[in-house]
Design an enzyme around this catalytic site. Sequence first.
Site, PDB file in Angstrom:
ATOM      1  N   GLU A  85      -3.678  -6.143  -5.361  1.00 54.09           N
ATOM      2  CA  GLU A  85      -2.332  -6.437  -5.837  1.00 54.09           C
ATOM      3  C   GLU A  85      -2.398  -6.898  -7.291  1.00 54.09           C
ATOM      4  O   GLU A  85      -3.309  -7.610  -7.689  1.00 54.09           O
ATOM      5  CB  GLU A  85      -1.682  -7.502  -4.955  1.00 54.09           C
ATOM      6  CG  GLU A  85      -1.358  -6.984  -3.555  1.00 54.09           C
ATOM      7  CD  GLU A  85      -0.637  -8.009  -2.709  1.00 54.09           C
ATOM      8  OE1 GLU A  85       0.063  -8.866  -3.288  1.00 54.09           O
ATOM      9  OE2 GLU A  85      -0.755  -7.955  -1.474  1.00 54.09           O
TER      10      GLU A  85
ATOM     11  N   ASN B 202     -14.641  -6.059   2.354  1.00 48.92           N
ATOM     12  CA  ASN B 202     -13.907  -7.322   2.249  1.00 48.92           C
ATOM     13  C   ASN B 202     -14.745  -8.514   2.698  1.00 48.92           C
ATOM     14  O   ASN B 202     -14.633  -9.615   2.132  1.00 48.92           O
ATOM     15  CB  ASN B 202     -12.611  -7.246   3.057  1.00 48.92           C
ATOM     16  CG  ASN B 202     -11.557  -6.411   2.348  1.00 48.92           C
ATOM     17  OD1 ASN B 202     -11.646  -6.182   1.146  1.00 48.92           O
ATOM     18  ND2 ASN B 202     -10.569  -5.936   3.082  1.00 48.92           N
TER      19      ASN B 202
ATOM     20  N   CYS C  97     -41.436 -16.637  -1.136  1.00 45.69           N
ATOM     21  CA  CYS C  97     -40.380 -17.210  -1.978  1.00 45.69           C
ATOM     22  C   CYS C  97     -39.049 -17.409  -1.253  1.00 45.69           C
ATOM     23  O   CYS C  97     -38.499 -18.512  -1.249  1.00 45.69           O
ATOM     24  CB  CYS C  97     -40.164 -16.329  -3.212  1.00 45.69           C
ATOM     25  SG  CYS C  97     -41.557 -16.318  -4.353  1.00 45.69           S
TER      26      CYS C  97
ATOM     27  N   THR D 266      -1.591  -4.142   9.957  1.00 48.67           N
ATOM     28  CA  THR D 266      -2.388  -4.500  11.131  1.00 48.67           C
ATOM     29  C   THR D 266      -2.736  -5.987  11.008  1.00 48.67           C
ATOM     30  O   THR D 266      -3.874  -6.348  10.721  1.00 48.67           O
ATOM     31  CB  THR D 266      -3.678  -3.656  11.230  1.00 48.67           C
ATOM     32  OG1 THR D 266      -4.383  -3.714   9.977  1.00 48.67           O
ATOM     33  CG2 THR D 266      -3.359  -2.216  11.554  1.00 48.67           C
TER      34      THR D 266
ATOM     35  N   VAL E 213       0.830  -1.206   0.000  1.00 51.76           N
ATOM     36  CA  VAL E 213       0.000   0.000   0.000  1.00 51.76           C
ATOM     37  C   VAL E 213       0.862   1.252   0.000  1.00 51.76           C
ATOM     38  O   VAL E 213       0.650   2.178  -0.779  1.00 51.76           O
ATOM     39  CB  VAL E 213      -0.957  -0.004   1.208  1.00 51.76           C
ATOM     40  CG1 VAL E 213      -1.710   1.332   1.306  1.00 51.76           C
ATOM     41  CG2 VAL E 213      -1.941  -1.153   1.104  1.00 51.76           C
TER      42      VAL E 213
ATOM     43  N   LYS F  17      14.346  -1.867   2.588  1.00 51.96           N
ATOM     44  CA  LYS F  17      13.303  -1.232   1.784  1.00 51.96           C
ATOM     45  C   LYS F  17      13.700   0.191   1.410  1.00 51.96           C
ATOM     46  O   LYS F  17      13.512   0.630   0.268  1.00 51.96           O
ATOM     47  CB  LYS F  17      11.974  -1.215   2.546  1.00 51.96           C
ATOM     48  CG  LYS F  17      11.296  -2.559   2.682  1.00 51.96           C
ATOM     49  CD  LYS F  17       9.955  -2.413   3.390  1.00 51.96           C
ATOM     50  CE  LYS F  17       9.242  -3.752   3.515  1.00 51.96           C
ATOM     51  NZ  LYS F  17       7.931  -3.608   4.207  1.00 51.96           N
TER      52      LYS F  17
ATOM     53  N   ASN G 159     -18.970 -20.465  -4.642  1.00 54.27           N
ATOM     54  CA  ASN G 159     -18.421 -21.810  -4.534  1.00 54.27           C
ATOM     55  C   ASN G 159     -19.446 -22.810  -3.998  1.00 54.27           C
ATOM     56  O   ASN G 159     -19.433 -23.988  -4.378  1.00 54.27           O
ATOM     57  CB  ASN G 159     -17.164 -21.800  -3.671  1.00 54.27           C
ATOM     58  CG  ASN G 159     -15.993 -21.164  -4.401  1.00 54.27           C
ATOM     59  OD1 ASN G 159     -15.931 -21.192  -5.627  1.00 54.27           O
ATOM     60  ND2 ASN G 159     -15.080 -20.568  -3.658  1.00 54.27           N
TER      61      ASN G 159
ATOM     62  N   HIS H 176     -17.010  -9.274  -0.174  1.00 50.86           N
ATOM     63  CA  HIS H 176     -16.276 -10.007  -1.213  1.00 50.86           C
ATOM     64  C   HIS H 176     -16.116 -11.481  -0.814  1.00 50.86           C
ATOM     65  O   HIS H 176     -16.251 -12.389  -1.650  1.00 50.86           O
ATOM     66  CB  HIS H 176     -14.902  -9.382  -1.452  1.00 50.86           C
ATOM     67  CG  HIS H 176     -14.971  -7.949  -1.904  1.00 50.86           C
ATOM     68  ND1 HIS H 176     -15.990  -7.470  -2.686  1.00 50.86           N
ATOM     69  CD2 HIS H 176     -14.127  -6.895  -1.687  1.00 50.86           C
ATOM     70  CE1 HIS H 176     -15.784  -6.183  -2.930  1.00 50.86           C
ATOM     71  NE2 HIS H 176     -14.671  -5.825  -2.329  1.00 50.86           N
TER      72      HIS H 176
ATOM     73  N   TYR I 295     -30.073  -3.532  -4.808  1.00 52.72           N
ATOM     74  CA  TYR I 295     -31.249  -4.125  -4.185  1.00 52.72           C
ATOM     75  C   TYR I 295     -30.878  -5.258  -3.228  1.00 52.72           C
ATOM     76  O   TYR I 295     -29.949  -6.018  -3.469  1.00 52.72           O
ATOM     77  CB  TYR I 295     -32.217  -4.641  -5.253  1.00 52.72           C
ATOM     78  CG  TYR I 295     -32.962  -3.531  -5.950  1.00 52.72           C
ATOM     79  CD1 TYR I 295     -34.076  -2.938  -5.366  1.00 52.72           C
ATOM     80  CD2 TYR I 295     -32.528  -3.036  -7.180  1.00 52.72           C
ATOM     81  CE1 TYR I 295     -34.756  -1.905  -5.990  1.00 52.72           C
ATOM     82  CE2 TYR I 295     -33.194  -2.000  -7.821  1.00 52.72           C
ATOM     83  CZ  TYR I 295     -34.319  -1.436  -7.217  1.00 52.72           C
ATOM     84  OH  TYR I 295     -34.973  -0.410  -7.835  1.00 52.72           O
TER      85      TYR I 295
END
Length: 421
Positions: free
Chosen positions: A162, A215, A269, A86, A11, A35, A226, A218, A257
Amino acid sequence: MKIAILGLGYVGCTAAGCIASQGHHVLGIDVSSAKVETLNSGKSPVYEPGLDELISKARADGVLEATTEIGDKLDDCDIAIVCVGTPSGVDGAHNMSYIVQVTRAIAASIKPDRKNPLTVVYRSTMRPGTTEQMILPIFRSLIGDASDGLIELVYNPEFLREATAIEDYFNPPKIVLGTIDGVPSEKMVALHEGIEAPIFHVGIREAEITKFVDNTWHAVKVAFANEVGRVCQNLGISARQVHQIFVSDTKLNISPYYTRPGGPFGGSCLPKDVRALQHIAADTGSQTHLFDSLLRSNDAHKHHQFLQATKNLEPGARVLLVGLAFKADTDDLRESPAVDMARKLLDAGFALDIYDPQLKPESLVGQNLGYAYAILPSIDGLLVDKATAESREYGAVIATNRLIKDLALGDCPIVDVSAIA
């Protein structure tokens, strides 16, 4: 502007390269000397397509440098962006030690004679309330009462994937800028100038929870897909074709929605088909734990709404429930969450009136009739007309849908369970 970036992982490095390419002077800060040396040599410490080129150009243009020590480097900075990790702790909560360390280091470097406040921006994913309950107290304890005039705290979650991080930086799905008071941060608005995306100026906690919501959603989508795939595979059905059909529906399936926090699901339903798919999945050994949790989660929400609606009521208070069908403009009571709410209210000893102009007990037939009287056998004596509803005093009015707009209820307290603000 001069921007300091603390933490040179994926990031932080992406932010450094992208912000420098916009013409700002960027100072990268990281405790890792490796780094820092890599970045100062004109290369990225992490691999991300296109990032080496951005960093190399920024170094050649003299707008990017890196160091391991803060020292007095923040004195002439306009913004300090915190991008430290974190990671998960042993209990599943985030390990906040890096946030604490970098916050203390920033606070220790702030001079009391700063002419302009330093805007300190956090992009690390943090529990809602962290800025107010941990970060702000650290600044106040180390800087004193003057801290509010020396720093501006902002939470600005990132939405970088990434391998596509540079594209995501310049073309984000949204920009979220959270401040303590919800007032826009002028410096952060300026930093995002030229980036086309919806921008949300919100309170700090609303901003902090954004990444958790995104997240987790997702993750839900992946798990859902799956589980569908396992069922399809076990039934000899093409999961690819089922997916194509599913995502083609952008009116309901892939849309806003059914994602607004509010009432539980019900009707003829959704509960029925969820149960049936659970049975199919169990029968084929598909192990659909997400599907299996849906009805339990829905029942938990029904109870949550009952507790929220009645928490301020005196025992035995009179309550008006507005809307008994599972949605407005229908008389369908089958598995309506409002019917469960009515039953809970009666079981708890409240005096209940129900207003729903579409409902006439004598008109109920079939499964609708059976469900209504099985759950609410006293329904005939509970329904009131508009004049009666408007003439009585209620300890609370519980609205399950937009029918509440048809009533003039004076000063009666209204609890709208159809939406969560």
